[in-house]
Design an enzyme around this catalytic site. Structure first.
Site, mmCIF file in Angstrom:
data_model
loop_
_atom_site.group_PDB
_atom_site.id
_atom_site.type_symbol
_atom_site.label_atom_id
_atom_site.label_comp_id
_atom_site.label_asym_id
_atom_site.label_seq_id
_atom_site.Cartn_x
_atom_site.Cartn_y
_atom_site.Cartn_z
ATOM 1 N N VAL A 133 -63.286 63.541 38.552
ATOM 2 C CA VAL A 133 -62.076 63.185 37.795
ATOM 3 C C VAL A 133 -61.406 61.963 38.415
ATOM 4 O O VAL A 133 -60.834 62.052 39.496
ATOM 5 C CB VAL A 133 -61.059 64.351 37.768
ATOM 6 N N GLU A 190 -71.508 50.191 28.741
ATOM 7 C CA GLU A 190 -72.944 50.381 28.772
ATOM 8 C C GLU A 190 -73.553 49.938 27.440
ATOM 9 O O GLU A 190 -72.845 49.784 26.445
ATOM 10 C CB GLU A 190 -73.253 51.859 28.968
ATOM 11 N N LYS A 205 -63.412 65.134 31.703
ATOM 12 C CA LYS A 205 -62.521 65.129 32.879
ATOM 13 C C LYS A 205 -61.287 65.996 32.627
ATOM 14 O O LYS A 205 -60.834 66.728 33.512
ATOM 15 C CB LYS A 205 -62.117 63.692 33.216
ATOM 16 N N GLY A 297 -67.161 53.415 39.607
ATOM 17 C CA GLY A 297 -67.763 52.497 40.562
ATOM 18 C C GLY A 297 -68.403 53.285 41.693
ATOM 19 O O GLY A 297 -67.899 54.343 42.076
#
Lengths: 315, 187
Positions: A133, A190, A205, A297
């Site tokens: 999350v 993406e 999440k 990331g």
């Protein structure tokens, strides 16, 4: 702690790379086909070099990881929906062997929370999943510190791709398709951005958050989800006339989960820009807390995994 | 705006605990004691005076003085108050034009023109018990294509969630996307 890392994508590789800095040792790293395993610690640099160079991660079978001496299984394989496999089986095998598990994979926590907690209760190890999350943002540990019972709702922006697209649409007066193409060129979105723009990723999440608040009971099908694909640039222009903007906002309470484009004050805390994420934790006794940062990331998410490892009790 | 005002926090909060605010326009004869005599039926019937706007310099066509009284009371007492005023011989020009405690914005997206925008707005006024204060429409691709509209709505305090639920169901009927404001917390 000795870490066995399953999944050699951005997050798994970054965990391996940073583990030493946090005082931990990597005894195994596996992708879906091969594994590098060494009970005395693998050579992380060499292993990562092989992976990035397109070679096999190592000579072993990924399944052999479970026979290695490790303290914590780091589950960083891709999120799958429905039965959350093979992630769920990985977690259960580690728990049944009385090891700890730290998840970066959202699937098992969103879709099979009660089963995970039941397994955890029967065995010696613990599960933690901060990285699922909000990446680097300490969302779950903040809820844990406030005690989940005192948290009445969690709201916020937990998908950087959708937020980047809405921010650019508002700033440049451009339409969705145009900005999506730009985001794909920049590597922010993406090639198949469906889960980000249709709200599924954010919903997972917030399902996890609702599970933490209510101690289980929710899966993706319990969430009301709407994405940003139908928002024209003109809607953002109109919102701006009254000092508002549109963000893909999620809300989790003990009653349910809702992820939808919502109007928020343009200069308010939830109107974060670009790929930044934010959560607002509404507490019964302490008002609202806001925490903002990088929600995705490799190295960012790896810091959440490694913070979890640091919070685990010795076995 | 857009947040539910917290009780006691906001001097403009119009209603609380089942009370609603009303405005009554009266015409008074310009005689000593007339105003006091007028206000008694309000208090006697359980109304709470909020403000009195007494336009002494402004005479109505009939030579009377217009007075605007803001008051709050439980909704079921309001008719008694108006009746009490009339029984006391006070000329009630207008009663029940309510003050609205909250303003919210919604953005509607879809085939707004083809689905009769003016009907959509009147349904919002009826079914969501809201007043449309302000409307902007943007149809950059022409009115036959997808367009967006922003409406600023006035609604009674504490009724935002019901009003938004009604607006959403109108949106579902007409296949429009409704972008709601985020009301919770201090968004």
């Amino acid at each position: 702690m000795k870490l066995a890392i399953l999944g050699a994508g951005d997050v798994g590789r970054s965990v391996a790379d940073l583990a030493g800095e946090y005082g931990h040792e990597v005894v195994a790293l596996a992708d879906s086909t091969t594994a590098a395993i060494d009970p005395d610690g693998i050579d992380v640099d060499q292993t990562l070099e092989r992976k990035v160079g397109g070679e096999a991660v190592g000579p072993s079978d990924p399944d052999d990881i479970f026979d290695t001496e490790y303290d914590v299984l780091v589950e960083a394989t891709p999120t799958t929906l429905g039965d959350a496999e093979p992630g769920f089986t990985h977690v259960s095998r580690a728990l049944e062997a009385d090891r700890h598990v730290v998840l970066a994979n959202k699937g098992p926590v969103a879709e099979r929370y009660e089963e995970l907690r039941a397994l955890e209760a029967e065995h010696a190890g613990s599960i933690r999943f901060e990285a699922t999350v909000g990446g680097a943002i300490p969302v779950l540990s903040t809820i844990e510190d406030c005690t989940p019972q005192a948290v009445t709702a969690v709201r916020g922006v937990l998908n950087g791709t959708a937020n980047f697209i809405l921010t650019r649409m508002a700033a440049e007066g451009l339409d969705y398709e145009h900005v999506l193409a730009e985001a794909q060129d920049l590597g922010v979105a993406e090639a198949d951005p469906t889960f980000d723009v249709d709200g599924t990723d954010a919903a997972l999440k917030f399902v996890i958050l609702a599970n933490v608040l209510a101690d289980g009971g929710f899966a993706l099908e319990d969430a009301t989800v709407d994405g940003i694909q139908n928002i024209p640039g003109s809607a953002l222009d109109l919102a701006a006339e009254d000092g508002r903007t549109i963000r893909l906002i999620g809300e989790a309470t003990r009653d349910g989960i809702r992820v939808e484009p919502r109007l928020v004050p343009e200069n308010g805390p939830l109107a974060v820009t670009g790929t930044r994420n934010i959560v607002q934790i509404e507490t019964r006794n302490a008002g609202s807390l806001h925490s903002s940062g990088r929600g995705a990331g490799g190295p960012e998410t790896a810091t959440a995994v490694l913070s979890d490892v640091g919070r685990l009790p010795p076995l | 705006m857009g947040n539910a005002p917290e009780a006691g926090d906001d001097p403009d909060a119009e209603t609380d605990g089942g009370l609603r605010a009303y405005t009554v326009r009266l015409e008074l004869v310009d005689e000593p004691g007339e105003l006091l005599r007028t206000l008694a039926p309000i208090a006697d019937n359980g109304g709470n005076l909020l403000s009195i706007h007494h336009e002494r310099g402004n005479i109505t066509p009939r030579g009377h003085i217009p007075v605007e009284v803001d008051l709050e009371c439980p909704p079921d007492r309001f008719d008694d108050i108006v009746e009490g005023l009339r029984d006391a011989g006070v000329n009630v020009i207008q009663a029940g034009a309510e003050h609205y405690g909250e303003e919210i914005n919604v953005v509607l997206i879809g085939h707004l023109v083809d689905t009769d925008l003016s009907n959509t707005l009147s349904r919002i006024e009826d079914e969501a018990e809201a007043v449309v204060l302000d409307l902007s429409l943007a149809a950059p691709e022409g009115t036959g294509d997808i367009s967006s509209a922003r409406a600023r709505l006035a609604i009674d305090s504490g009724r935002s969630e019901e009003a938004l639920a009604a607006i959403n169901s109108i949106g579902t009927d007409k296949e429009l996307t409704v972008v709601e404001p985020l009301l919770g917390g201090d968004a």
